[in-house]
Enzyme design. Structure first.
Site, PDB file in Angstrom:
ATOM      1  N   HIS A  35       0.699  -1.201  -0.082  1.00  0.00           N
ATOM      2  CA  HIS A  35       0.054   0.124   0.042  1.00  0.00           C
ATOM      3  C   HIS A  35       0.804   1.480   0.008  1.00  0.00           C
ATOM      4  O   HIS A  35       0.399   2.274   0.495  1.00  0.00           O
ATOM      5  CB  HIS A  35      -1.028   0.072   1.284  1.00  0.00           C
ATOM      6  CG  HIS A  35      -2.269  -1.023   1.058  1.00  0.00           C
ATOM      7  ND1 HIS A  35      -3.229  -0.827   0.339  1.00  0.00           N
ATOM      8  CD2 HIS A  35      -2.154  -2.185   1.603  1.00  0.00           C
ATOM      9  CE1 HIS A  35      -3.848  -1.911   0.300  1.00  0.00           C
ATOM     10  NE2 HIS A  35      -3.339  -2.889   1.131  1.00  0.00           N
ATOM     11  N   GLY A 121      -7.286 -14.253  -6.914  1.00  0.00           N
ATOM     12  CA  GLY A 121      -7.561 -13.922  -5.594  1.00  0.00           C
ATOM     13  C   GLY A 121      -6.517 -14.375  -4.495  1.00  0.00           C
ATOM     14  O   GLY A 121      -6.577 -14.177  -3.400  1.00  0.00           O
ATOM     15  N   SER A 126      -2.642 -11.982 -10.462  1.00  0.00           N
ATOM     16  CA  SER A 126      -3.244 -12.645 -11.692  1.00  0.00           C
ATOM     17  C   SER A 126      -3.629 -11.390 -12.742  1.00  0.00           C
ATOM     18  O   SER A 126      -3.495 -11.788 -13.745  1.00  0.00           O
ATOM     19  CB  SER A 126      -4.335 -13.639 -11.447  1.00  0.00           C
ATOM     20  OG  SER A 126      -5.203 -12.881 -10.840  1.00  0.00           O
ATOM     21  N   GLU A 159      -6.300  -1.491 -15.322  1.00  0.00           N
ATOM     22  CA  GLU A 159      -6.985  -1.986 -13.919  1.00  0.00           C
ATOM     23  C   GLU A 159      -7.643  -0.800 -13.389  1.00  0.00           C
ATOM     24  O   GLU A 159      -8.620  -0.926 -12.693  1.00  0.00           O
ATOM     25  CB  GLU A 159      -5.658  -2.470 -13.411  1.00  0.00           C
ATOM     26  CG  GLU A 159      -6.118  -2.897 -11.970  1.00  0.00           C
ATOM     27  CD  GLU A 159      -5.709  -4.434 -11.596  1.00  0.00           C
ATOM     28  OE1 GLU A 159      -5.883  -4.865 -10.561  1.00  0.00           O
ATOM     29  OE2 GLU A 159      -5.050  -4.808 -12.654  1.00  0.00           O
ATOM     30  N   ASP A 171       2.478  -3.844  -9.353  1.00  0.00           N
ATOM     31  CA  ASP A 171       2.059  -5.020 -10.013  1.00  0.00           C
ATOM     32  C   ASP A 171       2.601  -5.212 -11.563  1.00  0.00           C
ATOM     33  O   ASP A 171       3.153  -6.166 -11.987  1.00  0.00           O
ATOM     34  CB  ASP A 171       0.536  -5.509  -9.719  1.00  0.00           C
ATOM     35  CG  ASP A 171       0.362  -5.579  -8.607  1.00  0.00           C
ATOM     36  OD1 ASP A 171       1.244  -5.547  -7.460  1.00  0.00           O
ATOM     37  OD2 ASP A 171      -0.912  -5.861  -8.246  1.00  0.00           O
TER      38      ASP A 171
END
Length: 388
Positions: A35, A121, A126, A159, A171
């Site tokens: 984060h 998840g 992914s 995203e 990511d």
């Protein structure tokens, strides 16, 4: 070698015919720095061996047809029609196409077959693996060549703007720029990426999938981003000029505590302290100092649990049990939290024993089965050899 690339090609030939080109991109595990990416901070991920594979061939029209092995369904959209969010995996595929178009890539239609080894998840990204593999496929079929960092930005736009998850770029950068045997120290403000060698000193990064799925767009992830922005605005209201919490140190943050009501002060404290931990972690990892690295992992989890409140009971249990085992140097949640996986740094001779203890304890406490995989640092998104 996984069967995934072969399956992607096999399903492509069965559905669309012909011989496709093949592309792949890895998932990632974040060693520390959670984060912090969406506040211009520091992160330390590594690409993992599990990959998403896309078999692809151009079409003469402007239609993109995509088949997902995991969903066992085929969907299609036209590049000449407006985007409509479907709340499905296709939003990521179409989001990549729309983001590429917005960057001036003259896309052609395509047929895609997708097969993935990256569990959905589990906190192993992914979605970024899908975005990067699809982005590389579509841009290559259209004759465009994008730098890896630019392709990562395309994935982030997909995203954020099309799948509705307000994530940072970590990511996608890890999936685009992964390097064998290395983690990546990423400055999310400048996008500078520094490879950090992972010592080969008889240790293993063990990923423990709790089986608790996290859907970032539906959980506290976006709420935490809102809280972060609120904290920044309140700090600015004190007269302090800053672009993000990355610009604060712990001493200055302590002085600002009266201006930040709960839970905003704790949210800010996590971000500021996690940035400091991540910088220190990259330094000690470069030196091969694994015990201090493990201590930083432990501190990171405590901060994520208590200050950022991004953990889950299952993750806290796995981390707590792991940290008490002989041979474990450190443990923390990894990924956005709210479910997903724990990451354990364990001395390799203790790997089997620690895995057995964690599996038994987790089943006894939650009546759930944990899944274990050893992580190895992998290469980033790439075109694969043509299938025979």
């Amino acid at each position: 070698m996984s069967a995934a690339p072969g399956v992607a090609v096999e399903r492509f030939r069965a559905r669309f015919g012909g011989t496709p080109h093949v592309f792949s991109a890895p998932g990632r595990v974040n060693l520390i720095g959670e984060h912090t990416d969406y506040n211009d901070g520091f992160v330390l991920p590594m690409a993992i061996g599990e990959r998403t594979w896309v078999a692809a061939k151009a079409r003469p029209d402007r239609v993109i047809r995509a088949y997902s092995l995991e969903q066992d369904e085929e969907r299609a959209f036209s590049l000449d029609e407006p985007f409509v969010r479907r709340e499905s995996w296709l939003d990521y595929v179409e989001g990549v196409a729309r983001a590429l178009t917005a960057r001036g890539v003259p896309l052609v239609g395509a047929e895609l077959s997708v097969a993935s080894e990256v569990p959905v998840g589990a906190g192993l990204s992914s979605s970024a693996a899908l975005e990067l593999a699809v982005g590389l496929a579509l841009s290559t079929l259209s004759g465009a060549s994008l730098e890896p960092a630019e392709l990562a930005r395309v994935g982030q736009v997909a995203e954020n703007d099309f799948a509705g998850v307000r994530s940072g770029v970590m990511d996608q950068l890890a999936s685009a720029l992964g390097r064998e045997g290395h983690a990546l120290f990423i400055d999310c403000r400048s996008l500078a990426v520094t490879p950090v060698p992972i010592p080969d000193d008889g240790v293993t990064f063990l990923i423990v999938d709790s089986g608790v799925k996290h859907a970032h767009a539906e959980n506290g992830y976006n709420q935490r981003r809102d809280e972060y922005r609120q904290a920044v605005e309140l700090v600015r209201a004190t007269g302090r000029s800053l672009d993000s919490l990355r610009d604060l140190g712990m001493e200055e943050l302590a002085l600002l505590e009266p201006s930040l009501p709960e839970p905003l002060f704790r949210r800010a404290r996590h971000v500021v302290s996690e940035n400091a931990r991540t910088e220190q972690a990259a330094l000690v990892l470069t030196r091969g100092e694994l015990a201090p690295f493990g201590e930083l992992m432990n501190a990171s989890h405590a901060s994520l649990r208590d200050d950022y409140e991004a953990s889950a009971p299952e993750l806290d249990h796995l981390v707590d049990v792991a940290q008490r085992q002989a041979g474990v140097l450190g443990a923390r949640l990894t990924g956005g939290g709210f479910g997903g996986s724990a990451l354990v740094l364990v001395q390799t001779p203790a790997l089997e024993r620690v895995s057995a203890v964690l599996g038994a304890s987790y089943w006894e406490r939650f009546r759930k089965k944990a899944t274990f995989r050893s992580a190895r640092a992998s290469s980033g998104a790439r075109a694969e050899p043509s299938p025979s």
